[in-house]
Design a protein around this motif. Structure first.
Motif, PDB file in Angstrom:
ATOM      1  N   ALA A  39       0.817  -1.213   0.000  1.00  0.00           N
ATOM      2  CA  ALA A  39       0.000   0.000   0.000  1.00  0.00           C
ATOM      3  C   ALA A  39       0.856   1.271   0.000  1.00  0.00           C
ATOM      4  O   ALA A  39       0.319   2.376   0.056  1.00  0.00           O
ATOM      5  CB  ALA A  39      -0.923   0.001   1.208  1.00  0.00           C
ATOM      6  N   GLY A  40       2.178   1.112  -0.037  1.00  0.00           N
ATOM      7  CA  GLY A  40       3.061   2.276  -0.057  1.00  0.00           C
ATOM      8  C   GLY A  40       3.386   2.840   1.313  1.00  0.00           C
ATOM      9  O   GLY A  40       3.840   3.976   1.419  1.00  0.00           O
ATOM     10  N   TRP A  41       3.167   2.041   2.361  1.00  0.00           N
ATOM     11  CA  TRP A  41       3.458   2.469   3.721  1.00  0.00           C
ATOM     12  C   TRP A  41       4.670   1.704   4.238  1.00  0.00           C
ATOM     13  O   TRP A  41       4.854   0.535   3.922  1.00  0.00           O
ATOM     14  CB  TRP A  41       2.288   2.160   4.644  1.00  0.00           C
ATOM     15  CG  TRP A  41       1.073   3.008   4.451  1.00  0.00           C
ATOM     16  CD1 TRP A  41       0.278   3.056   3.346  1.00  0.00           C
ATOM     17  CD2 TRP A  41       0.506   3.911   5.393  1.00  0.00           C
ATOM     18  NE1 TRP A  41      -0.748   3.933   3.541  1.00  0.00           N
ATOM     19  CE2 TRP A  41      -0.640   4.471   4.798  1.00  0.00           C
ATOM     20  CE3 TRP A  41       0.842   4.288   6.686  1.00  0.00           C
ATOM     21  CZ2 TRP A  41      -1.443   5.398   5.446  1.00  0.00           C
ATOM     22  CZ3 TRP A  41       0.035   5.204   7.336  1.00  0.00           C
ATOM     23  CH2 TRP A  41      -1.090   5.766   6.721  1.00  0.00           C
ATOM     24  N   ALA A  42       5.462   2.352   5.062  1.00  0.00           N
ATOM     25  CA  ALA A  42       6.524   1.668   5.804  1.00  0.00           C
ATOM     26  C   ALA A  42       5.879   1.077   7.053  1.00  0.00           C
ATOM     27  O   ALA A  42       4.761   1.452   7.434  1.00  0.00           O
ATOM     28  CB  ALA A  42       7.627   2.645   6.187  1.00  0.00           C
ATOM     29  N   CYS A  43       6.571   0.161   7.692  1.00  0.00           N
ATOM     30  CA  CYS A  43       6.047  -0.461   8.900  1.00  0.00           C
ATOM     31  C   CYS A  43       7.180  -0.654   9.896  1.00  0.00           C
ATOM     32  O   CYS A  43       8.272  -1.082   9.520  1.00  0.00           O
ATOM     33  CB  CYS A  43       5.403  -1.804   8.557  1.00  0.00           C
ATOM     34  SG  CYS A  43       4.598  -2.613   9.956  1.00  0.00           S
ATOM     35  N   ALA A  44       6.912  -0.315  11.147  1.00  0.00           N
ATOM     36  CA  ALA A  44       7.868  -0.526  12.238  1.00  0.00           C
ATOM     37  C   ALA A  44       7.113  -1.225  13.366  1.00  0.00           C
ATOM     38  O   ALA A  44       5.910  -1.021  13.533  1.00  0.00           O
ATOM     39  CB  ALA A  44       8.438   0.799  12.722  1.00  0.00           C
ATOM     40  N   VAL A  45       7.827  -2.046  14.125  1.00  0.00           N
ATOM     41  CA  VAL A  45       7.197  -2.828  15.182  1.00  0.00           C
ATOM     42  C   VAL A  45       7.936  -2.603  16.500  1.00  0.00           C
ATOM     43  O   VAL A  45       9.169  -2.630  16.536  1.00  0.00           O
ATOM     44  CB  VAL A  45       7.195  -4.334  14.833  1.00  0.00           C
ATOM     45  CG1 VAL A  45       6.555  -5.150  15.945  1.00  0.00           C
ATOM     46  CG2 VAL A  45       6.487  -4.576  13.502  1.00  0.00           C
ATOM     47  N   VAL A  46       7.167  -2.382  17.562  1.00  0.00           N
ATOM     48  CA  VAL A  46       7.715  -2.276  18.915  1.00  0.00           C
ATOM     49  C   VAL A  46       7.189  -3.463  19.712  1.00  0.00           C
ATOM     50  O   VAL A  46       5.981  -3.703  19.763  1.00  0.00           O
ATOM     51  CB  VAL A  46       7.302  -0.963  19.604  1.00  0.00           C
ATOM     52  CG1 VAL A  46       7.717  -0.964  21.066  1.00  0.00           C
ATOM     53  CG2 VAL A  46       7.900   0.235  18.885  1.00  0.00           C
ATOM     54  N   ASP A  47       8.089  -4.205  20.328  1.00  0.00           N
ATOM     55  CA  ASP A  47       7.722  -5.339  21.175  1.00  0.00           C
ATOM     56  C   ASP A  47       7.445  -4.823  22.579  1.00  0.00           C
ATOM     57  O   ASP A  47       8.358  -4.628  23.375  1.00  0.00           O
ATOM     58  CB  ASP A  47       8.847  -6.371  21.183  1.00  0.00           C
ATOM     59  CG  ASP A  47       8.549  -7.580  22.052  1.00  0.00           C
ATOM     60  OD1 ASP A  47       7.466  -7.637  22.682  1.00  0.00           O
ATOM     61  OD2 ASP A  47       9.404  -8.472  22.114  1.00  0.00           O
ATOM     62  N   ALA A  64      12.889   1.351  16.630  1.00  0.00           N
ATOM     63  CA  ALA A  64      11.940   0.943  15.584  1.00  0.00           C
ATOM     64  C   ALA A  64      11.800   2.001  14.496  1.00  0.00           C
ATOM     65  O   ALA A  64      11.700   1.676  13.318  1.00  0.00           O
ATOM     66  CB  ALA A  64      10.580   0.636  16.195  1.00  0.00           C
ATOM     67  N   LEU A  65      11.802   3.265  14.908  1.00  0.00           N
ATOM     68  CA  LEU A  65      11.638   4.359  13.947  1.00  0.00           C
ATOM     69  C   LEU A  65      12.976   4.928  13.472  1.00  0.00           C
ATOM     70  O   LEU A  65      13.009   5.923  12.774  1.00  0.00           O
ATOM     71  CB  LEU A  65      10.763   5.462  14.553  1.00  0.00           C
ATOM     72  CG  LEU A  65       9.319   5.041  14.832  1.00  0.00           C
ATOM     73  CD1 LEU A  65       8.563   6.145  15.552  1.00  0.00           C
ATOM     74  CD2 LEU A  65       8.608   4.640  13.544  1.00  0.00           C
TER      75      LEU A  65
END
Length: 147
Positions: A39-47, A64-65
């Motif tokens: 979809a053209g979005w970046a994704c970051a994950v925080v545990d 994450a960012l």
């Protein structure tokens, strides 16, 4: 609020505005990253299971960012750097309930800060998905109160 299971699809399709949303899904991290990328979005994950204190969360979100090493790991520094996050980006906050239960004031401040950033029309899209159980959830996975 939309059905939490459909939140990611609705956000990426533009049917739901950016912001902070509860999200229930069995999708694994790679599926979320792939859907966001399509979809053209970046994704970051925080545990969040490993970030159940203010200090640990601020450090984890900075990693994450990909904040610079000069990031001060406080709410003011987070607000400043969120303004410059290229986007659009989806931040998946896994196991967010750990911090919400341990430090409800910190959690509320973070939700406010993320919501303000997401609502800024001058900035690229920013979404935070609260994934996992919250402190008020029962054993029933169907109970999903708004954040």
């Amino acid at each position: 609020m939309s059905d939490p299971a459909d939140v990611l699809a609705d956000l990426l399709a533009g049917r739901l505005p950016p912001g902070v949303h509860r999200w229930s899904s069995e999708a694994d991290e790679s599926e979320v990253v792939a859907a966001a990328a399509r979809a053209g979005w970046a994704c970051a994950v925080v545990d969040g299971a490993r970030a159940s204190s203010k200090y640990r969360f601020l450090a984890a979100v900075g990693r994450a960012l990909r904040f610079p090493g000069t990031y001060g790991q406080n709410l003011d520094a987070l607000a400043d750097l969120l303004a410059d996050v290229p986007g659009p980006i989806v931040l998946v906050w896994e196991e967010w309930g750990a911090l919400a239960a341990a430090e409800p004031g910190t959690f509320a401040a973070l939700v406010d800060l993320f919501s303000e950033r997401a609502a800024d029309p001058r900035r690229p899209g920013f979404v935070v998905l609260l994934h996992g159980r919250g402190p008020d959830d029962t054993d029933s996975p169907e109970r999903r109160p708004d954040a």
